[in-house]
Scaffold this motif. Structure first.
Motif, PDB file in Angstrom:
ATOM      1  N   ASN A 137     -72.094  36.464  -0.979  1.00  0.00           N
ATOM      2  CA  ASN A 137     -70.586  36.270  -1.214  1.00  0.00           C
ATOM      3  C   ASN A 137     -69.692  36.173  -0.190  1.00  0.00           C
ATOM      4  N   SER A 138     -70.083  36.853   0.922  1.00  0.00           N
ATOM      5  CA  SER A 138     -69.246  36.741   2.103  1.00  0.00           C
ATOM      6  C   SER A 138     -69.250  35.609   3.008  1.00  0.00           C
ATOM      7  N   LEU A 139     -70.370  34.810   2.641  1.00  0.00           N
ATOM      8  CA  LEU A 139     -70.437  33.391   3.156  1.00  0.00           C
ATOM      9  C   LEU A 139     -69.127  32.506   2.653  1.00  0.00           C
ATOM     10  N   PRO A 140     -68.988  31.454   3.370  1.00  0.00           N
ATOM     11  CA  PRO A 140     -67.667  30.586   3.003  1.00  0.00           C
ATOM     12  C   PRO A 140     -68.026  30.003   1.416  1.00  0.00           C
ATOM     13  N   GLY A 141     -66.811  30.073   0.775  1.00  0.00           N
ATOM     14  CA  GLY A 141     -67.091  29.581  -0.737  1.00  0.00           C
ATOM     15  C   GLY A 141     -67.709  30.614  -1.609  1.00  0.00           C
ATOM     16  N   GLY A 142     -67.876  31.831  -1.239  1.00  0.00           N
ATOM     17  CA  GLY A 142     -68.400  32.897  -2.077  1.00  0.00           C
ATOM     18  C   GLY A 142     -67.485  33.471  -3.073  1.00  0.00           C
ATOM     19  N   ASP A 143     -67.944  33.819  -4.181  1.00  0.00           N
ATOM     20  CA  ASP A 143     -67.509  34.340  -5.260  1.00  0.00           C
ATOM     21  C   ASP A 143     -66.593  35.791  -4.866  1.00  0.00           C
ATOM     22  N   ARG A 144     -65.388  35.652  -4.717  1.00  0.00           N
ATOM     23  CA  ARG A 144     -64.718  36.824  -4.267  1.00  0.00           C
ATOM     24  C   ARG A 144     -64.458  37.821  -5.286  1.00  0.00           C
ATOM     25  N   ALA A 145     -64.235  37.567  -6.427  1.00  0.00           N
ATOM     26  CA  ALA A 145     -64.350  38.658  -7.344  1.00  0.00           C
ATOM     27  C   ALA A 145     -65.670  39.446  -7.461  1.00  0.00           C
ATOM     28  N   GLU A 146     -66.785  38.556  -7.605  1.00  0.00           N
ATOM     29  CA  GLU A 146     -68.165  39.147  -7.657  1.00  0.00           C
ATOM     30  C   GLU A 146     -68.358  39.870  -6.052  1.00  0.00           C
ATOM     31  N   LEU A 147     -67.805  39.337  -5.066  1.00  0.00           N
ATOM     32  CA  LEU A 147     -67.845  40.279  -3.913  1.00  0.00           C
ATOM     33  C   LEU A 147     -67.367  41.636  -3.992  1.00  0.00           C
ATOM     34  N   LYS A 148     -66.195  41.496  -4.600  1.00  0.00           N
ATOM     35  CA  LYS A 148     -65.381  42.802  -4.625  1.00  0.00           C
ATOM     36  C   LYS A 148     -66.200  43.870  -5.299  1.00  0.00           C
ATOM     37  N   ARG A 149     -66.542  43.349  -6.630  1.00  0.00           N
ATOM     38  CA  ARG A 149     -67.276  44.057  -7.632  1.00  0.00           C
ATOM     39  C   ARG A 149     -68.695  44.756  -6.880  1.00  0.00           C
ATOM     40  N   SER A 150     -69.180  43.819  -6.371  1.00  0.00           N
ATOM     41  CA  SER A 150     -70.571  44.410  -5.534  1.00  0.00           C
ATOM     42  C   SER A 150     -70.198  45.426  -4.491  1.00  0.00           C
ATOM     43  N   LEU A 151     -69.360  44.929  -3.760  1.00  0.00           N
ATOM     44  CA  LEU A 151     -68.980  46.147  -2.685  1.00  0.00           C
ATOM     45  C   LEU A 151     -68.683  47.414  -3.136  1.00  0.00           C
ATOM     46  N   GLU A 152     -67.947  47.475  -4.337  1.00  0.00           N
ATOM     47  CA  GLU A 152     -67.623  48.951  -4.786  1.00  0.00           C
ATOM     48  C   GLU A 152     -68.840  49.529  -5.343  1.00  0.00           C
ATOM     49  N   ARG A 153     -69.795  48.610  -6.046  1.00  0.00           N
ATOM     50  CA  ARG A 153     -71.037  49.354  -6.476  1.00  0.00           C
ATOM     51  C   ARG A 153     -71.875  49.792  -5.422  1.00  0.00           C
ATOM     52  N   ALA A 154     -72.107  48.843  -4.448  1.00  0.00           N
ATOM     53  CA  ALA A 154     -72.930  49.176  -3.272  1.00  0.00           C
ATOM     54  C   ALA A 154     -72.432  50.515  -2.726  1.00  0.00           C
ATOM     55  N   LEU A 155     -70.954  50.524  -2.404  1.00  0.00           N
ATOM     56  CA  LEU A 155     -70.654  51.757  -1.770  1.00  0.00           C
ATOM     57  C   LEU A 155     -71.003  52.909  -2.740  1.00  0.00           C
ATOM     58  N   GLU A 156     -70.733  53.025  -3.881  1.00  0.00           N
ATOM     59  CA  GLU A 156     -71.034  54.056  -4.758  1.00  0.00           C
ATOM     60  C   GLU A 156     -72.443  54.449  -4.900  1.00  0.00           C
ATOM     61  N   LEU A 157     -73.213  53.342  -4.931  1.00  0.00           N
ATOM     62  CA  LEU A 157     -74.752  53.568  -4.968  1.00  0.00           C
ATOM     63  C   LEU A 157     -75.389  54.096  -3.853  1.00  0.00           C
TER      64      LEU A 157
END
Length: 556
Positions: A137-157
């Motif tokens: 989702n960091s690539l052009p046209g990615g899902d920004r909402a999903e990117l934000k959720r995944s970032l927070e979960r990846a940081l936590e886990l």
């Protein structure tokens, strides 16, 4: 897996998976599901191809559909999540392949995201899968909402996994909204991996953009210690030093950058721009020659050389470079403006007006060209024609404060002080901290011979803001503050600020004007401008331009 990543990913696109249903008459109960699960476990141990992995996923999904006991169902979902991640990871590798990414990467991304999302449905605690979605989702046209959720979960886990934690912080720093948030993530990333120069380089660039030069230099210095051979870091350190006017040090950095990356167009261009700032116009030509060997039609390089040649009064060469750019880009506004300036400097002002007038006729809504034409008219003391051009431009965009600023200066040069103040007032609403604009308005409010125009109290307020914005370092602004105090009746403060202006003056003409002002104040008199009646008869040259908009106090 030993099968090729690119081929594997491509096959997913051209051959969508089809999951077989149980054959008629087969036992579809728990036993059949268990048999499929056992077969999937066995097959997963010997995967060698795309078909093998697809078969494993098919067997697991069918086993779950057929039914398993609670314990085996949980295991099957874990195994399915792992297999889907495996396939998504292979597709992602094809997208990010450093040699030659697959041109169909948008479609590949969709296939990878489907697998990653389905994987998380079966095992939502997989940090690597969240990270995979972050990358996709960091690539052009990615899902920004999903990117934000995944970032927070990846940081936590992944907080206990340094490599993952570092990567997520670096990616998140690019998604943050403010410089402070980005710096916070980069600082955390640096703490995770203190020997990695990337966070320092990126943080230094943010500091540079925020004009925090000392912090930027400190980061670039540390990054160079960690990776001395990185040309880009030497280059950006050179930019920082150039902005601090430390040109000799900047030159050393650019020399190092071009030595490390002799084919880097960016490095040679930055060096040329530094040399232009240092007024080393001969050196600019040499650096530009390096750029043009790599890119013979580089417009930035050609225009830099054109301006340098104009400073050296080599107008023929300068005009040749500008016209070369215009041949490639006939409507290139910066080139047209440089062309007009060069023609004027070479003693061809009417040719300059003709060129820009034609450009305006071709592009009547190009406001920058209209402004340039007005400036050219003003330089020839053709104020009435300048105002007509500006009237037309403002009719196109009434909210463009810069147009009103330029028209205000033109009207002031014509002696139409009330009209000038009206334009300045409109411009100040939109640019309340533009020092040149504030200065010109404060000056006319302080010095106009029209009693209905002068307003000493407001002039002091405006002049103070202009001085604050420029750290009380610009002579003409300090002089205006003195004139404002004089109009308000405080001659002591007027003399004080005019003397400070004298301290900051850098040329004899300014000093002579200031001496006259101070002499006025010694006699207890304020400064007054002359009021002209005939607009086209004004002999005084308008204030010098900066980026086509007048800056600084109009000449008295």
């Amino acid at each position: 897996m030993r099968f090729g990543v690119v081929c594997f990913a491509a096959l997913i696109l051209v051959a969508p998976l089809a999951f077989a249903a149980p054959k008629k008459g087969e036992d579809t109960g728990e036993a059949r599901g268990q048999a499929d699960l056992d077969a999937a476990v066995s097959a997963k141990l010997s995967i060698e191809s795309l078909d093998d992995l697809n078969n494993v996923i098919e067997l697991i999904e069918r086993a779950i559909d057929l039914g398993l006991n609670e314990e085996n169902n949980e295991f099957a979902r874990y195994l399915l999540a792992s297999s889907l991640y495996q396939r998504a990871q292979a597709i992602t590798s094809a997208i990010f392949a450093p040699e030659q990414p697959d041109p169909r990467w948008p479609q590949l991304r969709e296939a990878a995201r489907r697998d990653a999302r389905k994987s998380l449905e079966n095992d939502p605690e997989q940090a690597p899968t969240h990270l995979l979605l972050v990358r996709l989702n960091s690539l052009p046209g990615g899902d920004r909402a999903e990117l934000k959720r995944s970032l927070e979960r990846a940081l936590e886990l992944g907080k206990d996994e340094p490599e993952m934690h570092y990567e997520v912080l670096m990616i998140r720093s690019n998604t943050r909204e403010t410089p402070e948030q980005r710096i916070e993530d980069l600082t955390a990333a640096h703490k995770v991996k203190p020997t990695e120069p990337a966070p320092l380089r990126t943080r230094g660039a943010i500091y540079l953009a925020e004009d925090k030069f000392d912090e930027a230099l400190a980061d670039f210095d540390k990054a160079i210690e960690l990776e001395p051979g990185d040309a880009a870091t030497h280059e950006v350190r050179g930019v920082t030093l150039a902005m601090l006017k430390r040109m000799d040090e900047a030159r050393v950095e650019f020399d190092k950058a071009t030595e490390l990356a002799p084919k880097s167009i960016a490095a040679w261009l930055q060096k040329a721009q530094m040399e232009f700032m240092a007024e080393d116009y001969q050196a600019v030509a040499q650096s530009v020659a390096k750029v043009l060997k790599l890119d013979e039609d580089n417009a930035t390089a050609l225009l830099l050389r054109a301006q340098s040649l104009a400073h050296l009064k080599q107008y023929e060469g300068a005009l040749a470079d500008v016209r070369r750019v215009l041949k490639l880009q006939p409507k290139h506004v910066p080139s047209l403006k440089i062309l007009a300036t060069t023609l004027t400097l070479s003693g061809q002002p009417e040719e300059a007006i003709a060129e820009i007038k034609q450009a305006v006729e071709n592009e009547p809504r190009e406001l920058e060209l209209q402004m340039q034409l007005a400036v050219l008219y003003r330089q020839q003391h053709r104020y009435g024609e300048a105002v007509k051009v500006l009237d037309a431009a403002i009719a196109i965009d009434p909210q463009q404060w810069l147009l009103r600023y330029v028209r205000g200066d033109t009207l002031l040069g014509m002696g139409r002080h009330r009209d000038a103040v009206a334009d300045y007032n409109e411009a100040v609403k939109q640019a309340p901290r533009e020092s040149g604009l504030l200065n010109n308005l404060a000056w006319v409010l302080s010095t106009s011979p029209d009693d209905k125009v002068r307003d000493g109290k407001r002039a002091i307020e405006l002049a103070k803001i202009a001085c604050e914005v420029t750290d009380y370092k610009q002579s003409n602004l300090l002089s205006t503050l003195g004139a404002a105090y004089a109009e308000a009746g405080d001659i002591g403060e007027a003399k004080k600020w005019s003397k400070k202006a004298m301290d900051e003056a850098t040329d004899d003409a300014t000093r002579e004007n200031l001496k006259k002002e101070i002499a006025n104040y010694e006699r207890g008199q304020p400064v007054r401008e002359e009021l002209h009646d005939d607009a086209e008869a004004v002999a005084e040259k308008p204030v010098a331009s900066s980026g086509d908009a007048t800056s600084g106090k109009p000449r008295r």
